[in-house]
Design an enzyme around this catalytic site. Structure first.
Site, PDB file in Angstrom:
ATOM      1  CG  PHE A 269     -27.904  29.565  -5.854  1.00  0.00           C
ATOM      2  CD1 PHE A 269     -27.913  29.915  -7.199  1.00  0.00           C
ATOM      3  CD2 PHE A 269     -26.773  28.951  -5.343  1.00  0.00           C
ATOM      4  CE1 PHE A 269     -26.810  29.659  -8.014  1.00  0.00           C
ATOM      5  CE2 PHE A 269     -25.663  28.685  -6.158  1.00  0.00           C
ATOM      6  CZ  PHE A 269     -25.679  29.057  -7.489  1.00  0.00           C
TER       7      PHE A 269
ATOM      8  CG  ASP B 212     -27.979  23.606  -0.507  1.00  0.00           C
ATOM      9  OD1 ASP B 212     -26.872  23.640   0.069  1.00  0.00           O
ATOM     10  OD2 ASP B 212     -28.141  23.904  -1.699  1.00  0.00           O
TER      11      ASP B 212
ATOM     12  CE  LYS C 140     -20.826  28.767  -2.244  1.00  0.00           C
ATOM     13  NZ  LYS C 140     -22.212  28.441  -2.547  1.00  0.00           N
TER      14      LYS C 140
END
Ligand SMILES: *Cc1c(COP(=O)(O)O)cnc(C)c1O
Length: 407
Positions: free
Chosen positions: A143, A228, A257
């Protein structure tokens, strides 16, 4: 003419939230519009690693609001260079190479897009890959965000179906399988893009020898390792980067985030200077990337992470969480449990009598008990409490998780 059903909501239906409407948040707690309190064990997918409205982050945002909010990158502002310097200071020593640069963006997907573009341009200009032939190897179950290019290399049918034609130049191999990765490394490969822990997939932790093997393969093939760490980074796994848990130094890392402290969207690519240097003036950009609000909050986030206390806390509390949840696997109440730092993926065992049939049902049971969590991929739920959570609150929340799983 057909008449569409009258919508109950003006919102596009691209989410299926739990039935709770939050009006207030503080630390690990939120309060809904009816005044009910809940412990937040999702932390906005780790964007709230420091809890809701951390006083230092709110103070930094307030002070900045009263001074300067936006310049665009047409002009510098007084926090841009300090933010880049401090972030390179925090993360650079954990990366390959000796000199590092920071490229600020806003959302995680933009940071991934930036890394993809940097890797491709590096491939053409430095590695010497023939024009428009660059390949990036990714992993099944990944993802990395929701743009058309990023969903082009998703292996989740829901994320892809209906969104083609897709961006070429990506090859996906099984996650955790270094031999499969080795077989995919031909002369056109410029980068391997991986999550060191697959969060969205359900906190999937690779075998211990995987990331070191990937690093060695990338070195041998002159391929960039792009980690990531948008969800796994900034303390969640018990270290500043999850890659540290395996002593692996990526060439580029994407952060997002928690970098915005739950206050504003802030993302960045941090990486080897000789790679990010290829993105020269005019070749890439963002109106809001590195804006004063983002830098003010981002600097306060770096202040919180620099001492290492929260990372250590994630390790200690994570062990506590693992000990509390482990017996559910022994009892066959859970069919799977994966933990790293203060992060857990639980797979419900649908045949367990009285237990929840799905991850969604477990989340609904938890909601009724005043605990917020979110399911993923049917049977799985992910727990990611704020790293700042009180031990008593964590214990209380885990009691509810255990009871809700047992039914
Ligand atoms: C959330 C996430 C993204 C995308 O971030 P957005 O801010 O939602 O665009 C990318 N990669 C990983 C690993 C993520 O968890």
């Amino acid at each position: 003419m057909t008449t569409a059903a009258h919508p109950v909501s003006a919102l596009a239906p691209n989410y299926h939230p739990l039935p709770v409407t939050v009006a207030h948040g503080e630390g690990s707690w939120v309060t809904d519009t009816a005044g009910r309190r809940y412990l937040d064990l999702l932390s906005a997918y780790s964007a709230l690693n420091f809890g809701h409205r951390h006083p230092a982050l709110v103070a930094a945002a307030h002070a900045q609001l009263d001074r300067l909010t936006l310049t665009s990158r047409a002009f510098d502002h007084d926090l841009l260079e300090p933010f880049a310097t401090r972030l390179a200071g925090l993360v650079g020593p954990l990366l390959a190479g000796t000199s590092h640069l920071v490229l600020p963006m806003n959302t995680g997907a933009e940071a991934v897009e930036t890394a993809v573009k940097a890797a491709r341009k590096w491939g053409y200009e430095v590695k010497g890959v023939p024009a428009d032939r660059a390949t990036i190897v990714v992993a099944d179950g990944n993802f990395h965000g929701r743009t058309t290019t990023i969903v082009s290399f998703s292996t989740d049918p829901d994320a892809r179906r209906g969104f083609g034609p897709f961006t070429p130049g990506f090859v996906s191999v099984p996650y955790g399988d270094a031999d499969a990765l080795a077989a995919a490394l031909d002369d056109t490969v410029v980068a391997v893009l991986l999550e060191p822990v697959q969060g969205e997939q359900g906190v999937v932790v690779p075998p211990d020898d995987y990331l070191p093997a990937v690093r060695a393969l990338c070195d041998r093939a002159d391929v960039l390792l792009v980690a990531d760490e948008i969800q796994s980074g900034l303390g969640r796994t018990g270290s500043t980067l999850a890659c540290e848990r395996w002593d692996v130094r990526p060439d580029l890392v994407t952060l997002g985030k928690a970098l915005g402290g739950g206050v504003v969207p802030v993302s960045a690519v941090v990486g080897r200077a000789d790679v990010l240097e290829v993105l020269t003036a005019g070749t890439h950009g963002s109106t809001f990337g590195g804006n004063p609000m983002a830098c003010a909050v981002g600097l306060a986030v770096i202040d919180l992470l620099e001492p290492g206390t929260l990372q250590a806390r994630a390790r200690t509390l994570g062990e506590r969480m693992g000990e509390r949840l482990g017996p559910l696997v022994d009892d066959e109440r859970l069919s799977g449990l994966r933990t790293i730092g203060l992060w857990a993926g639980l797979d419900v065992a649908p045949s367990a009598p009285g237990g929840p049939a799905t991850g969604r049902e477990l989340c609904e049971r938890l909601l009724a008990r005043g605990v917020l969590a979110k399911d993923t991929h049917g049977a799985t739920i992910r727990l990611a409490p704020p790293l700042t959570i009180d031990v008593e609150d964590l214990d209380r929340a885990l009691d509810h998780v255990v009871d809700a799983v047992r039914g």
